[in-house]
Design a protein around this motif. Structure first.
Motif, PDB file in Angstrom:
ATOM      1  N   MET A   1       0.789  -1.233  -0.041  1.00 25.05           N
ATOM      2  CA  MET A   1       0.068   0.082  -0.035  1.00 25.05           C
ATOM      3  C   MET A   1       1.013   1.273  -0.018  1.00 25.05           C
ATOM      4  N   HIS A   2       0.496   2.099  -1.051  1.00 20.56           N
ATOM      5  CA  HIS A   2       1.337   3.514  -1.046  1.00 20.56           C
ATOM      6  C   HIS A   2       0.522   4.496  -0.547  1.00 20.56           C
ATOM      7  N   VAL A   3       1.309   5.663   0.261  1.00 18.17           N
ATOM      8  CA  VAL A   3       0.549   6.555   0.905  1.00 18.17           C
ATOM      9  C   VAL A   3       1.255   7.874   1.043  1.00 18.17           C
ATOM     10  N   LYS A 108      -3.997   6.031  -0.411  1.00 20.58           N
ATOM     11  CA  LYS A 108      -4.461   6.916   0.535  1.00 20.58           C
ATOM     12  C   LYS A 108      -3.434   8.106   0.722  1.00 20.58           C
ATOM     13  N   VAL A 109      -4.092   9.159   0.833  1.00 17.02           N
ATOM     14  CA  VAL A 109      -3.614  10.526   0.982  1.00 17.02           C
ATOM     15  C   VAL A 109      -3.876  11.197   2.330  1.00 17.02           C
ATOM     16  N   PHE A 110      -3.158  11.550   3.084  1.00 17.96           N
ATOM     17  CA  PHE A 110      -3.533  12.233   4.408  1.00 17.96           C
ATOM     18  C   PHE A 110      -2.898  13.635   4.184  1.00 17.96           C
ATOM     19  N   TYR A 111      -4.291  14.649   4.544  1.00 12.38           N
ATOM     20  CA  TYR A 111      -3.723  16.102   4.438  1.00 12.38           C
ATOM     21  C   TYR A 111      -3.560  16.519   5.940  1.00 12.38           C
ATOM     22  N   PHE A 112      -2.412  17.097   6.312  1.00  6.75           N
ATOM     23  CA  PHE A 112      -2.526  17.461   7.633  1.00  6.75           C
ATOM     24  C   PHE A 112      -3.094  19.076   7.764  1.00  6.75           C
ATOM     25  N   ASP A 113      -4.324  18.956   8.273  1.00  3.25           N
ATOM     26  CA  ASP A 113      -5.025  20.383   8.582  1.00  3.25           C
ATOM     27  C   ASP A 113      -4.586  21.188   9.785  1.00  3.25           C
ATOM     28  N   ILE A 114      -3.855  22.330   9.396  1.00  2.07           N
ATOM     29  CA  ILE A 114      -3.409  23.116  10.551  1.00  2.07           C
ATOM     30  C   ILE A 114      -3.455  24.529  10.264  1.00  2.07           C
ATOM     31  N   GLU A 115      -3.857  25.423  11.023  1.00  2.95           N
ATOM     32  CA  GLU A 115      -4.080  26.853  10.913  1.00  2.95           C
ATOM     33  C   GLU A 115      -2.543  27.633  10.547  1.00  2.95           C
ATOM     34  N   ARG A 189     -10.761  11.567  -6.233  1.00  2.00           N
ATOM     35  CA  ARG A 189     -10.641  10.092  -6.258  1.00  2.00           C
ATOM     36  C   ARG A 189     -11.234   9.316  -5.113  1.00  2.00           C
ATOM     37  N   GLY A 190     -11.524  10.030  -4.056  1.00  2.54           N
ATOM     38  CA  GLY A 190     -12.240   9.447  -2.960  1.00  2.54           C
ATOM     39  C   GLY A 190     -10.950   8.871  -1.980  1.00  2.54           C
ATOM     40  N   ILE A 191      -9.722   9.107  -2.033  1.00  2.00           N
ATOM     41  CA  ILE A 191      -8.659   8.577  -1.102  1.00  2.00           C
ATOM     42  C   ILE A 191      -8.019   9.897  -0.367  1.00  2.00           C
ATOM     43  N   LEU A 192      -8.665  10.667  -0.217  1.00  2.00           N
ATOM     44  CA  LEU A 192      -8.148  11.782   0.745  1.00  2.00           C
ATOM     45  C   LEU A 192      -8.752  11.854   2.185  1.00  2.00           C
ATOM     46  N   LEU A 201      -0.219  14.348  19.293  1.00  2.00           N
ATOM     47  CA  LEU A 201       0.423  13.088  18.584  1.00  2.00           C
ATOM     48  C   LEU A 201      -0.351  11.955  18.309  1.00  2.00           C
ATOM     49  N   GLU A 202      -1.035  11.409  19.716  1.00  2.00           N
ATOM     50  CA  GLU A 202      -1.506  10.057  19.665  1.00  2.00           C
ATOM     51  C   GLU A 202      -2.737  10.329  19.027  1.00  2.00           C
ATOM     52  N   LYS A 203      -3.765  11.165  18.965  1.00  2.00           N
ATOM     53  CA  LYS A 203      -4.853  11.396  18.311  1.00  2.00           C
ATOM     54  C   LYS A 203      -4.797  11.369  16.546  1.00  2.00           C
ATOM     55  N   VAL A 204      -3.414  12.174  16.523  1.00  2.00           N
ATOM     56  CA  VAL A 204      -3.091  12.233  15.102  1.00  2.00           C
ATOM     57  C   VAL A 204      -3.015  10.669  14.440  1.00  2.00           C
ATOM     58  N   THR A 205      -2.213   9.977  15.238  1.00  2.00           N
ATOM     59  CA  THR A 205      -1.942   8.545  14.798  1.00  2.00           C
ATOM     60  C   THR A 205      -3.181   7.851  14.654  1.00  2.00           C
ATOM     61  N   GLU A 206      -3.953   7.981  15.652  1.00  2.76           N
ATOM     62  CA  GLU A 206      -5.243   7.169  15.802  1.00  2.76           C
ATOM     63  C   GLU A 206      -6.113   7.706  14.551  1.00  2.76           C
ATOM     64  N   GLN A 207      -6.124   9.045  14.166  1.00  3.99           N
ATOM     65  CA  GLN A 207      -6.849   9.048  12.920  1.00  3.99           C
ATOM     66  C   GLN A 207      -6.177   8.444  11.542  1.00  3.99           C
ATOM     67  N   ILE A 208      -4.947   8.368  11.723  1.00  2.00           N
ATOM     68  CA  ILE A 208      -4.257   7.722  10.563  1.00  2.00           C
ATOM     69  C   ILE A 208      -4.500   6.156  10.530  1.00  2.00           C
ATOM     70  N   VAL A 209      -4.401   5.561  11.681  1.00  2.00           N
ATOM     71  CA  VAL A 209      -4.563   4.383  11.681  1.00  2.00           C
ATOM     72  C   VAL A 209      -5.932   3.815  11.440  1.00  2.00           C
ATOM     73  N   ASN A 210      -6.827   4.593  11.935  1.00  2.00           N
ATOM     74  CA  ASN A 210      -8.357   4.240  11.677  1.00  2.00           C
ATOM     75  C   ASN A 210      -8.608   4.315  10.249  1.00  2.00           C
ATOM     76  N   ALA A 211      -7.945   5.053   9.375  1.00  2.00           N
ATOM     77  CA  ALA A 211      -8.304   5.586   8.011  1.00  2.00           C
ATOM     78  C   ALA A 211      -7.648   4.620   6.801  1.00  2.00           C
ATOM     79  N   LEU A 212      -6.419   3.644   7.550  1.00  2.00           N
ATOM     80  CA  LEU A 212      -5.471   2.884   6.778  1.00  2.00           C
ATOM     81  C   LEU A 212      -6.299   1.750   6.439  1.00  2.00           C
TER      82      LEU A 212
END
Ligand code: ZN
Length: 212
Positions: A1-3, A108-115, A189-192, A201-212
């Motif tokens: 899998m490529h991300v 999968k593509v992960f966009y790190f949203d931050i202001e 493409r529906g992969i974002l 840090l932990e919450k962001v990891t959790e969001q990634i792992v859930n989406a993988l």
């Protein structure tokens, strides 16, 4: 899998990449590291890169693409985590083409949203130990004793000199313009997956792992 990780500097994607590498064995293809390594290698491509990098210029797409292709071929059996690439649509299309040669694709593509403001505070508060490379944040993670490095007791704690507000604001604005096109491209493409990069840090990891 490529991300793919899309995110501005200091958004935390480097740390998340390290975690994914440990947890899932991804090959972390960080464009910055790759170009530095290649230009130090003495290869023909490396020497061409060296000339532009020494000028402080951005490496031309053509050379970056070549370096990326070389690395993908080297790790063809691996899952790859792309960090800092693609930056533009033509690079995204090039990437599709290269991966298709080995029946691979970006899944999968992960966009790190931050202001911008949050990001600025993070960067402006960041100090580094000149002797051992330890990184601190004056607000969120200061050294235990002011002005002294926790890991090596050095007092050589420095702020990067480009941590200058106007430059950073410009860089961030440029990043947003550049990546908004890519964001749309992968969204269609529906992969974002958009990550709340202000979270811990932990919450962001959790969001990634859930989406993988
Ligand atoms: Zn230190």
């Amino acid at each position: 899998m490529h991300v793919v990780f899309l995110g501005p500097p200091a958004c935390g994607k480097g740390t998340q990449a390290e975690l994914l590498v440990k947890k899932y064995g991804f090959h972390h293809l960080s464009t910055g590291d790759l170009l530095r390594k290649e230009s130090a290698s003495g290869s023909e491509l490396g020497n061409q890169l060296k000339v532009t990098l020494e000028k402080g210029a951005l490496a031309p797409t053509e050379l970056v693409n070549k370096a990326i292709k070389k690395d993908i071929e080297k790790y063809s059996g691996n899952s790859i985590l792309f960090d800092g690439y693609p930056r533009k649509i033509d690079q995204a299309l090039f990437l599709d083409q290269i991966l298709a040669e080995t029946n691979g694709k970006i899944e999968k593509v992960f966009y790190f949203d931050i202001e911008a403001e949050e990001l600025l505070q993070r960067i402006l508060n960041r100090i580094t130990c000149k002797d051992c490379g330890a990184v601190y944040n004056l607000q969120t993670n200061p050294p235990k004793k002011e002005g002294v490095c926790d890991s090596c007791a050095s007092t050589n704690l420095i702020k990067r000199n480009d941590d200058n507000e106007a430059i950073l604001k410009n860089r961030f604005k440029y990043f947003l313009e550049e990546t908004s096109v890519l964001k749309d491209f992968y969204q269609k493409r529906g992969i974002l997956t958009v990550l709340d990069a202000r979270a811990s840090l932990e919450k962001v990891t959790e969001q990634i792992v859930n989406a993988l």
